[in-house]
Each structure stands twice: as structure tokens, then as C-alpha cells.
Motif scaffolding. Structure first.
Motif, PDB file in Angstrom:
ATOM      1  N   LEU B 107       0.816  -1.140   0.110  1.00 54.06           N
ATOM      2  CA  LEU B 107       0.161   0.064  -0.039  1.00 54.06           C
ATOM      3  C   LEU B 107       0.760   1.168   0.002  1.00 54.06           C
ATOM      4  O   LEU B 107       0.596   2.333  -0.821  1.00 54.06           O
ATOM      5  N   VAL B 108       1.765   1.291   0.893  1.00 48.83           N
ATOM      6  CA  VAL B 108       2.746   2.442   0.833  1.00 48.83           C
ATOM      7  C   VAL B 108       3.421   2.740  -0.299  1.00 48.83           C
ATOM      8  O   VAL B 108       3.585   3.739  -0.888  1.00 48.83           O
ATOM      9  N   SER B 109       3.903   1.428  -1.142  1.00 51.86           N
ATOM     10  CA  SER B 109       4.674   1.718  -2.262  1.00 51.86           C
ATOM     11  C   SER B 109       3.596   2.143  -3.352  1.00 51.86           C
ATOM     12  O   SER B 109       4.046   3.234  -4.304  1.00 51.86           O
ATOM     13  N   LEU B 110       2.469   1.745  -3.147  1.00 51.90           N
ATOM     14  CA  LEU B 110       1.283   2.437  -4.302  1.00 51.90           C
ATOM     15  C   LEU B 110       1.204   3.800  -4.098  1.00 51.90           C
ATOM     16  O   LEU B 110       1.193   4.473  -5.003  1.00 51.90           O
ATOM     17  N   ALA B 111       0.975   4.004  -2.632  1.00 55.34           N
ATOM     18  CA  ALA B 111       0.889   5.546  -2.269  1.00 55.34           C
ATOM     19  C   ALA B 111       1.983   6.656  -2.949  1.00 55.34           C
ATOM     20  O   ALA B 111       1.773   7.573  -3.489  1.00 55.34           O
ATOM     21  N   MET B 112       3.214   5.941  -2.868  1.00 59.20           N
ATOM     22  CA  MET B 112       4.437   6.651  -3.448  1.00 59.20           C
ATOM     23  C   MET B 112       4.389   6.841  -4.948  1.00 59.20           C
ATOM     24  O   MET B 112       4.474   7.782  -5.550  1.00 59.20           O
ATOM     25  N   VAL B 113       3.723   5.742  -5.625  1.00 58.89           N
ATOM     26  CA  VAL B 113       3.762   5.915  -6.963  1.00 58.89           C
ATOM     27  C   VAL B 113       2.756   6.886  -7.421  1.00 58.89           C
ATOM     28  O   VAL B 113       2.887   7.771  -8.308  1.00 58.89           O
ATOM     29  N   VAL B 114       1.611   7.058  -6.728  1.00 53.72           N
ATOM     30  CA  VAL B 114       0.308   7.967  -7.005  1.00 53.72           C
ATOM     31  C   VAL B 114       1.060   9.266  -6.710  1.00 53.72           C
ATOM     32  O   VAL B 114       0.820  10.442  -7.535  1.00 53.72           O
ATOM     33  N   VAL B 116       4.169  10.346  -6.955  1.00 53.03           N
ATOM     34  CA  VAL B 116       5.122  10.701  -8.040  1.00 53.03           C
ATOM     35  C   VAL B 116       4.298  11.032  -9.417  1.00 53.03           C
ATOM     36  O   VAL B 116       4.591  12.136  -9.939  1.00 53.03           O
ATOM     37  N   PHE B 117       3.091  10.329  -9.575  1.00 52.49           N
ATOM     38  CA  PHE B 117       2.346  10.634 -10.634  1.00 52.49           C
ATOM     39  C   PHE B 117       1.708  12.113 -10.600  1.00 52.49           C
ATOM     40  O   PHE B 117       1.726  12.857 -11.442  1.00 52.49           O
ATOM     41  N   TYR B 118       1.253  12.224  -9.329  1.00 52.27           N
ATOM     42  CA  TYR B 118       0.603  13.997  -8.862  1.00 52.27           C
ATOM     43  C   TYR B 118       1.822  14.610  -9.154  1.00 52.27           C
ATOM     44  O   TYR B 118       1.506  15.842  -9.870  1.00 52.27           O
ATOM     45  N   LEU B 119       2.952  14.571  -8.672  1.00 51.08           N
ATOM     46  CA  LEU B 119       4.038  15.738  -8.919  1.00 51.08           C
ATOM     47  C   LEU B 119       4.544  15.848 -10.356  1.00 51.08           C
ATOM     48  O   LEU B 119       4.965  16.993 -10.662  1.00 51.08           O
ATOM     49  N   VAL B 120       4.213  14.825 -11.298  1.00 49.94           N
ATOM     50  CA  VAL B 120       4.723  15.124 -12.584  1.00 49.94           C
ATOM     51  C   VAL B 120       3.905  16.136 -13.091  1.00 49.94           C
ATOM     52  O   VAL B 120       4.344  17.004 -13.697  1.00 49.94           O
ATOM     53  N   GLY B 121       2.622  16.006 -12.973  1.00 47.25           N
ATOM     54  CA  GLY B 121       1.556  17.011 -13.328  1.00 47.25           C
ATOM     55  C   GLY B 121       2.077  18.438 -12.649  1.00 47.25           C
ATOM     56  O   GLY B 121       2.010  19.408 -13.618  1.00 47.25           O
ATOM     57  N   VAL B 122       2.273  18.316 -11.406  1.00 45.11           N
ATOM     58  CA  VAL B 122       2.466  19.853 -10.822  1.00 45.11           C
ATOM     59  C   VAL B 122       3.956  20.343 -11.521  1.00 45.11           C
ATOM     60  O   VAL B 122       3.915  21.470 -11.782  1.00 45.11           O
ATOM     61  N   ALA B 123       4.744  19.474 -11.721  1.00 46.87           N
ATOM     62  CA  ALA B 123       6.022  19.745 -12.175  1.00 46.87           C
ATOM     63  C   ALA B 123       5.946  20.636 -13.726  1.00 46.87           C
ATOM     64  O   ALA B 123       6.577  21.468 -13.954  1.00 46.87           O
ATOM     65  N   ARG B 124       5.153  19.757 -14.259  1.00 47.50           N
ATOM     66  CA  ARG B 124       5.019  20.359 -15.718  1.00 47.50           C
ATOM     67  C   ARG B 124       4.498  21.818 -15.565  1.00 47.50           C
ATOM     68  O   ARG B 124       4.918  22.919 -16.262  1.00 47.50           O
ATOM     69  N   MET B 156      -3.729  13.983 -12.978  1.00 44.97           N
ATOM     70  CA  MET B 156      -3.533  12.650 -12.746  1.00 44.97           C
ATOM     71  C   MET B 156      -4.912  11.895 -13.281  1.00 44.97           C
ATOM     72  O   MET B 156      -5.132  11.128 -13.764  1.00 44.97           O
ATOM     73  N   ALA B 157      -5.882  12.675 -12.896  1.00 49.11           N
ATOM     74  CA  ALA B 157      -7.257  12.368 -13.251  1.00 49.11           C
ATOM     75  C   ALA B 157      -7.549  12.025 -15.021  1.00 49.11           C
ATOM     76  O   ALA B 157      -7.830  10.867 -15.395  1.00 49.11           O
ATOM     77  N   LYS B 158      -7.010  12.974 -15.633  1.00 44.49           N
ATOM     78  CA  LYS B 158      -7.406  12.964 -17.184  1.00 44.49           C
ATOM     79  C   LYS B 158      -6.635  11.779 -17.879  1.00 44.49           C
ATOM     80  O   LYS B 158      -6.787  11.115 -18.700  1.00 44.49           O
TER      81      LYS B 158
END
Lengths: 351, 363
Positions: B107-114, B116-124, B156-158
Motif C-alpha cells: 500500500l505504501v509503495s502504491l501511495a508513493m507511485v501515486v 510521483v504521478f501527481y508531482l509530474v503534473g505539478v512539475a510540468r 492525474m485524473a485525465k
């Protein structure tokens, strides 16, 4: 009538996109900008920053005003230049030193940094406190999956042998614990923190306690000469300090530790000296190594020792040469103790 | 007279040359090497400072005012604020797994992946905001009041929705996210507007979507033909198989690493033309006229340059890409300079650290 130094420039006040063309003037140590209908300023030299250049102009900004720009046409007259900051080329103090000197300085610093990083095993290992080393060693194998052999008499014999071999190290703070692991490999390994593990296969393969003594003394040598932490740092980098449990309980991980040739030589010398001290014949150890080197056993276990402790004939001969004909050698363990050691592990069906 | 009428072929101009750029690129390389990479932040600044200053928009040049220091600070913040916690959580997960809580560890690993996914959008988004914020034209800069955190959620959503139906809604996701990004950005006191529709590029996407399958079928057909014609057979020795085997392996590698990316470029060229074409600012309309063929030219030119110079040519790639971008950018309409005022958005404090760390693609 003094002529106020002035020069053509373009000015943006930072609020509107409409720029003004006109003249930048230097008067009384400050700058003004004069357009056809308006005078802007005074602007203090300490507030002005050099931002960059475009073909034919130098661009200056103002510390407090976003978007404020003075774009002065080149060449800029001396009287105005002295009120302006220097043109930045590479950034910061690199300009002050000049590219060549700055590069030389950076190169020297980088070389120093690289040197420090590459020699980390050497200088960091001794700094690690014993308690931390012990924790790392413990974290690496834990209880080896419950595979330590707990035969009491055998452990006593082993402890006695260890004390005999370790006599000269009375002042060393680190305790040495020797355990036998019930794994069918011919090998022995020293872990961080003074723990030495001898694998059952080695005990089974040895024909006399003297052979075991030589190997054990060698591993004790690694501990006392502080090779273990250095080897780990060299092999696995700083990650080992941060993640002891990451290596896992796989014997393979530990056994892949490679010691430098110097380290092996030192451990050999230590072993020879200790054997001499304890009046144990080094010839037996030499025989043992010879046997392992030549034998092509059916069990794959034999190959382990030679792979992880690469030995040249010279090293084996060093043991042989240290034998003194006139020495009064005693057996490393008496018959009872040797028997106990051989039976330290629970017997298996095909024993 | 502060109204500027813009003719399509004269709005954007680039008058730099690689000869002028070369000393900058080489000294950057030197200083970056002798500082073990730390100088790269200042190297970026020098590059952009040159490229922007040689770029003309209508009647004035662009200006880059970002500093090396803020790029450095951005990276350090990401390293400490994200890198270290990630490291710690990583070991926590391992410890959890070893101590017999594999479920929690997963679960914790999954949370980390999510995350990072979120931060990619923020970073862009933050990268765009930073670059617009440090770009000046007529003394006016761009920016955004948005910090990018809500955009991260949209991203993330789209993206998830785009990939969910076997990847078929990706064009919608890409176009929609482009709109979302640019609608939060502004230049001066003017906001960007963009309301692109994804349908025009859908057929291109379908074409490249089917491409891997087409290649696979092609390879299978080739394989069978070879078998049938007796050129290779099940009881051939290793040496005899080597020849056709090597050719076959080469075709597979070429297919994956060369053909597929070219297909993607084919789609991406259309995507960029579409979304930039719908971008508006005040009285200006933008357009991008690079066709797939010109994109191929750019990429093959890059490869030829780098390979031909045994790697050194790599330092010129940023120049080539910026020049390509500006050469093909167009604008129509009018700008009233009296209407254009300084941006009131907050200046981004530091640059691009997240963007660099997550290695997100540009634009």
C-alpha cells in the motif's frame, strides 16, 4: 557649461509595455533617463543590475522594480559605464577571476572531492563505531534463519580455539563471536561487528582441527585488521550503511565481499603469526588450501572457498614455509573438543 | 502609435547563429565538467539568455532573466524535500515487508507511485509558470496565480482516464490538459485562452495506435515466409540461423526504437499544430506550422550531429530545438501596447527543480 554625458537608450518603467526612447544621463554619480517630455530617475548605481545583452545593446535592470529596463546602445561612454555594474559573462566571481583561473580552481576542488569519495572505504570505515558495525552485521543475517548450530560442547570448543588464536588482541575492544551455520558450503566469513561464521561444509571437509584453526585465524585477522567494513564500503558503497537489511540474509551477498590483495596478505600474516603463537602447525592449513585448490568435488560447495578467497600458490606456500621443524606443535583441539566441533550441528540423515 | 499590426510571417524571428552560440556552449561544457556538474544551472541561464535575446517577437526582443542560483535552489529543495523522505519511506517499506506486513508495504509503495504521478503534473505546470515568469517582452513578464497543485490533480485524473479505455482517449487527455494548463497562465495583464478540440487529431492517433500491431503482423509474416521458403528451418544449426536471425533481430530493434518513435512524432506534430493554433493572448492568435516531415528532419539532424561529432554536438541541441521552435511559431492579430501592463502574478521563487528531478518533457 559642462556637457552632461548622455547616450541613446531605450527605457521601460516596468509597468507599461510602452517603451520610451531617449538618453541615459550620468549626473552627480546617479543616472537619469530623459525622454522627449519626461525625466526619469535618479537611479542609484547600487540598484542597477546587468541582465544580459542583445546585438548592439547592453540590458540593465533595477533591483526593486520588476520589468524596469534600460537598454543602452553600445558603445557606452566611459562616464556612464563607471556607474554601471560590470557585464556578466559566466556568472558571479568567475568573471572576477577570469575563466582560466576559475576553471583551474574548480578542477582542483573537483579532483579533491573525487579523491575523498574514492577513498571513502579507507577513511570512513575506522570512524564507524563498533556498536553500529555490530548492528549492521546483525541486521545482515539476523539469526541466519535459525540455522546456527547450537551444540553446546562444540561451541565451547570453538570458543576455546578462538581465545587461543586471538590471544594477542587482548586490548582490542571488539568481541569476536564465532558461530557455525548449518549450510553445506565450504566457507567462512567475517561480518561487521566481530561475528565470524564458519559454514558446516568446511568443518566436514577439514581433516584435522589444525586446518580449521588456520581458516579461523585468517578470518579473525580480517576482523582485527579492520578489513571487513572497508571491504563492504568498497563493494557496496555507502548504501550499506543506510540499509543494512537491504542486503538480506543471503549468504551469497555476504560471501561476495572481496578483500583487496593487501587485505588478504595481512590476514594471512596475522593467521601465520597467531598459529605460531598458539603452537599450531601451519602445514595443515597449507594442506587444506592445496586440497581445495586441486579437488574437483562432486558437491558444488567446494568451489565456494576458492572463489571467494582467491589464492595463489605463493600464499599457500607462505603457510608451508612458516612451519618450523623444531617447533613443538600441539593440536589445535584435543580429541574430545574436535569431536564436539564436528558434531556441533544436528546430524542429518545421510551423515 | 502603439498599436502593432502583426503579419503572419514576421511575428517571430530568430537571428542567432551557431557560431555565436558555440563559445557559450563550449565554455558551459568546460565549466560544468570542472565543477562536477554544479555549473549546469548557470550554463542553462547563459544559454537561455542568448537564445531569448536573439528571438524577436513583432518589434522587440525576448529577455530571459532567470538566474543560475534559483535553479540550484529549486533542485536542492526537491532533493531535500522529496528525495530524502522518499529514501526514508523506501527503507520503511522494505522493513515492513521483511517484518511480515507485506500488505501494508504494498500500500505504501502504491501511495508513493501515486504521489510521483501527481508531482509530474505539478512539475510540468510549475515549469511553464517559471519560464513564462522569467521571460520579458517590452519589459512585461508572464506568470500565473496558480501554484499548480490543482493542476496536478487534473493531470492525474485525465491521464488515467485517457489510458483506461486501452489508451484510446489519450488525445482527449493531452488536448484537455493543454487547455487546462494554458488557461491558468497569463502574460502581463492578459490571460491566455485556449479551447482546443481533440477530434481533428483522432484519426492520426488511431493510425499510430495500430502501428505496433501492423509492425508485429509484418514481422510475423516475414518470419513465416522465411520458414515456408526454407530459408530457415526448425532443424537448422546455429551457424546457419545466424544470418537471417541477425537480420530479423535488427528488424525488431529498428521497429521498436526507430519506427515507433517516428509514428509518435507523426501524431505529435499534428497535436502541437492543433493546440498552438487554438492558443490566444489578448488580440493575438498563435500558430505552429512545423509538419511531420520537418520534425523528422530535426530529429535525424540531431542524431547525425551527435553521432558525427562523436557526442560533442550534443551541446548544440538546445540551440537547434529553440531555433526550430521559433522558426515555426507564428502569430496573427494585434497588440495594443497601451493595454498591456505588468503582470500582477506572484513571481515564482525558484526554478524547475521538480521538473528536472522528475525528467518531465517540455511544452
Amino acid at each position: 557649461m559642462t556637457l552632461t554625458p548622455s547616450h541613446s537608450a531605450l527605457f521601460y518603467d516596468g509597468q507599461s509595455a510602452a517603451g520610451r526612447t531617449g538618453q541615459v544621463e550620468a549626473a552627480g554619480g546617479v543616472l537619469f533617463f530623459v525622454a522627449e517630455d519626461q525625466r526619469y530617475g535618479p537611479f542609484l548605481p547600487e540598484d542597477i543590475r546587468h541582465l544580459g545583452s542583445a546585438p548592439g545593446t547592453q540590458i540593465y535592470g533595477h533591483k526593486g522594480r520588476d520589468g524596469w529596463r534600460l537598454r543602452i546602445d553600445e558603445p557606452i561612454p566611459e562616464a556612464i559605464v563607471e556607474l554601471l555594474p560590470a557585464v556578466e559573462r559566466y556568472g558571479g566571481w568567475i568573471d572576477r577571476l577570469g575563466l582560466a583561473k576559475a576553471s583551474g580552481l574548480f578542477l582542483a576542488c573537483s579532483a579533491l572531492v573525487m579523491l575523498v569519495i574514492l577513498t571513502v572505504p579507507e577513511w570512513l570505515a575506522p570512524l564507524i563505531p563498533h556498536s553500529v558495525e555490530r548492528n549492521i552485521g546483525a541486521a545482515m543475517v539476523g539469526d541466519f534463519g535459525g540455522r546456527y548450530c547450537r551444540g553446546k560442547k562444540g561451541q565451547a570448543a570453538l570458543a576455546a580455539l578462538t581465545r587461543k588464536l586471538d590471544k594477542g588482541s587482548a586490548k582490542a575492544p571488539e568481541r569476536i563471536d564465532v558461530m557455525v551455520a548449518d549450510i553445506d558450503m565450504i566457507n567462512a566469513v567475517a561480518l561487521p561487528g566481530g561475528q565470524i561464521i564458519i559454514f558446516r561444509g568446511l568443518i566436514d571437509e577439514a581433516r584435522s582441527p589444525d586446518e580449521v584453526a588456520g581458516v579461523l585465524a585468517h578470518e579473525i585477522g580480517h576482523v582485527r585488521e579492520r578489513h571487513v567494513m572497508k571491504a563492504m564500503l568498497r563493494q557496496l558503497g555507502l548504501s550499506v550503511l543506510l540499509s543494512g537489511s537491504d542486503i538480506g540474509a543471503t549468504a551469497g551477498g555476504i560471501l561476495s565481499l572481496g578483500y583487496s590483495r593487501d587485505a588478504e596478505g595481512e590476514a594471512d600474516a596475522f593467521s601465520i603469526a597467531r598459529l605460531e603463537n598458539a603452537r599450531i602447525s601451519p602445514a595443515a592449513t597449507a594442506d587444506f588450501f592445496d586440497r581445495l585448490a586441486e579437488e574437483r568435488g562432486e558437491t558444488p560447495g567446494w568451489v565456494n572457498y576458492m572463489v571467494t578467497h582467491p589464492q595463489s600458490a605463493a600464499r599457500r606456500n607462505a603457510f608451508r614455509r612458516s612451519e618450523r621443524k623444531t617447533a613443538n606443535y600441539r593440536s589445535a583441539l584435543d580429541a574430545d573438543e574436535w569431536n564436539a566441533l564436528r558434531n556441533i550441528c544436528p546430524s542429518r540423515e545421510n551423515d | 502609435m502603439d498599436e502593432k499590426e502583426v503579419r503572419a510571417d514576421s511575428a517571430f524571428g530568430f537571428d542567432g547563429s551557431w557560431r555565436e552560440f558555440a563559445p557559450i556552449a563550449f565554455t558551459n561544457l568546460l565549466l560544468t565538467l570542472v565543477t562536477l556538474g554544479i555549473y549546469r544551472f548557470w550554463a542553462i541561464r547563459r544559454e537561455r539568455q542568448y537564445l531569448w535575446s536573439r528571438t524577436r517577437f513583432i518589434d522587440d526582443r525576448l529577455e530571459w532573466t532567470g538566474t543560475g542560483l534559483e535553479l540550484l535552489i529549486g533542485s536542492v529543495i526537491v532533493l531535500i524535500g522529496l528525495g530524502v523522505p522518499f529514501l526514508i519511506v523506501n527503507f520503511g517499506v522494505q522493513a515492513l515487508a521483511l517484518r511480515g506486513y507485506p500488505g501494508v508495504a504494498a500500500l505504501v509503495s502504491l501511495a508513493m507511485v501515486v504521489l510521483v504521478f501527481y508531482l509530474v503534473g505539478v512539475a510540468r505546470f510549475r515549469m511553464l509558470r517559471y519560464r513564462l515568469g522569467r521571460t520579458y517582452w517590452h519589459g512585461i513578464r508572464g506568470g500565473s496565480d496558480d501554484q499548480g497543485f490543482s493542476y496536478g490533480l487534473l493531470y492525474m485524473a485525465k491521464t488515467a482516464l485517457g489510458y483506461l479505455p486501452m489508451g484510446l482517449m489519450v488525445p482527449w487527455a493531452m488536448v484537455s490538459l493543454w487547455n487546462d494548463r494554458w488557461q491558468k497562465l497569463s502574460f502581463g495583464n492578459q490571460r491566455f485562452r485556449c479551447d482546443a478540440e481533440f477530434s481533428p487529431i483522432m484519426w492520426r492517433y488511431v493510425a499510430i495506435y495500430l502501428a505496433p500491431m501492423a509492425i508485429l503482423i509484418f514481422l510475423v509474416v516475414v518470419g513465416f515466409t522465411l520458414l515456408a521458403s526454407g530459408a530457415i528451418g526448425p532443424d537448422m544449426g546455429q551457424d546457419e540461423l545466424a544470418g537471417p536471425g541477425t537480420i530479423f533481430a535488427f528488424m525488431i530493434v529498428a521497429g521498436i526504437y526507430i519506427i515507433l518513435p517516428l509514428f509518435w512524432l507523426f501524431y505529435y506534430a499534428a497535436f502541437l499544430r492543433l493546440v498552438i493554433g487554438e492558443l490566444q493572448l489578448g488580440g493575438l492568435d498563435f500558430a505552429f506550422d512545423a509538419r511531420s516531415k520537418q520534425w523528422f528532419g530535426l530529429i535525424f539532424g540531431d542524431i547525425a550531429l551527435v553521432v558525427g561529432t562523436l557526442g560533442i554536438g550534443w551541446i548544440f541541441l538546445s540551440y537547434r530545438h529553440w531555433k526550430f521552435f521559433i522558426t515555426h511559431m507564428q502569430a496573427y492579430g494585434e497588440v495594443d501596447l497601451l493595454d498591456l501592463h505588468q503582470s500582477e502574478t506572484r513571481r515564482a521563487g525558484h526554478g524547475e527543480g521538480l521538473f528536472e528531478a522528475l525528467d518531465v518533457g517540455g511544452l
